[in-house]
Design an enzyme around this catalytic site. Structure first.
Site, PDB file in Angstrom:
ATOM      1  N   LYS A  88       2.357  60.581  79.772  1.00 64.51           N
ATOM      2  CA  LYS A  88       2.726  59.653  80.833  1.00 64.51           C
ATOM      3  C   LYS A  88       1.823  59.834  82.050  1.00 64.51           C
ATOM      4  CE  LYS A  88       7.468  58.881  79.351  1.00 64.51           C
ATOM      5  NZ  LYS A  88       8.904  58.947  79.678  1.00 64.51           N
ATOM      6  N   ARG A 133      10.047  65.605  73.498  1.00 66.99           N
ATOM      7  CA  ARG A 133       9.682  64.354  72.822  1.00 66.99           C
ATOM      8  C   ARG A 133       8.195  64.124  73.055  1.00 66.99           C
ATOM      9  NH1 ARG A 133       9.292  58.870  74.191  1.00 66.99           N
ATOM     10  NH2 ARG A 133      10.016  57.401  72.561  1.00 66.99           N
TER      11      ARG A 133
END
Length: 267
Positions: free
Chosen positions: A213, A249
């Protein structure tokens, strides 16, 4: 041992591998949008030691196109069925739509991963209670803006977890996710990372998702290549596990495997 609902898995922290069967996800959009490619990626993640494969049919990146439940179902159900027929692995469905979630459970999914914590259509928690499956609820809101991001995330997660309990979801089935990258600035995400142990101190296991991200890029001081992003993601996986997170994750399971294996032996 980490328990995910009725499933007990070896290790103090687990790896969830991301399988986006979408054309427009921020990191891997279009790479696994055919059945053969998705199955191949699932197999590679299993060989790398993944514990849960998280299948998503709609990108949740900022500005992504909305996908109808019908289109989402057409994307995710065939791959869930195919993975379940070929492999013995847990599958979570990454969706906030109850219609999609039900179809995924009927196809063989084991876990619900809801980025809107039941707020989208008001029916997701009832579905999780009906099926008595693990339910992962994430902090999210429409826009950025916090006075104390960590405390506000904590308050939200506690409130939504209580709603889940009141709806009939068993406590052992409830996981929480701080929602890194969702309606949060780079500084919000960094502050939330620094406050992570306050979230893991809550009475629910924590799913940690920050793979590739923008916060990872910002911590690396700008644009960088995928190898560096995955290395930085692995560093944050180690950080999160040391702070008490029980599942990370990630896009690249192999890059995180050794990190998780080593940390599991030290905590």
């Amino acid at each position: 041992m980490v328990k995910i609902g009725k499933y007990e898995l070896a290790g103090k922290a687990l790896i969830m591998g991301i399988l986006n069967v979408t054309p427009d996800s921020f990191s891997d959009g279009g790479r696994y949008d055919s059945l053969d490619k998705a199955l191949q990626q699932a197999e590679e993640m299993i060989k790398a030691g993944v514990h849960v494969i998280d299948v998503g049919g709609e990108s949740t990146r900022p500005g992504a196109s909305f996908v109808t439940a019908e289109d989402e179902i057409n994307r995710v159900v065939p791959i869930i069925k195919a993975i379940k027929e070929k492999f013995d692995v847990l599958i979570s469905i990454d969706t906030y739509k109850t219609q999609t979630a039900r179809a995924a459970l009927e196809a063989g999914a084991d876990i619900l991963n809801d980025v809107w914590a039941g707020l989208y259509d008001g029916q997701m928690m009832a579905l999780a209670a009906e099926w008595q499956v693990p339910y992962m609820l994430m902090h999210n809101q429409e826009e950025e803006g916090y006075e104390d991001v960590t405390q506000e995330v904590i308050d939200f997660l506690k409130e939504r977890a209580q709603v889940a309990l009141d709806t009939g979801i068993a406590k052992e089935n409830i996981w929480i996710d701080p929602g890194y990258g969702f309606a949060k600035s780079a500084q919000d995400n960094i502050d939330l990372l620094k406050g992570l142990e306050q979230i893991t101190a809550l009475d629910y296991p924590v799913l940690f998702g920050i793979s590739r991200k923008r916060t990872v890029v910002s911590l690396l001081d700008g644009e960088t290549d995928m190898v560096e992003k995955d290395q930085a993601t692995a560093a944050l996986s180690a950080y999160a596990i040391m702070k008490g997170a029980q599942m990370v994750r990630v896009h690249n399971v192999d890059a995180n495997r050794a990190i998780v294996k080593v940390i599991n032996q030290l905590i």
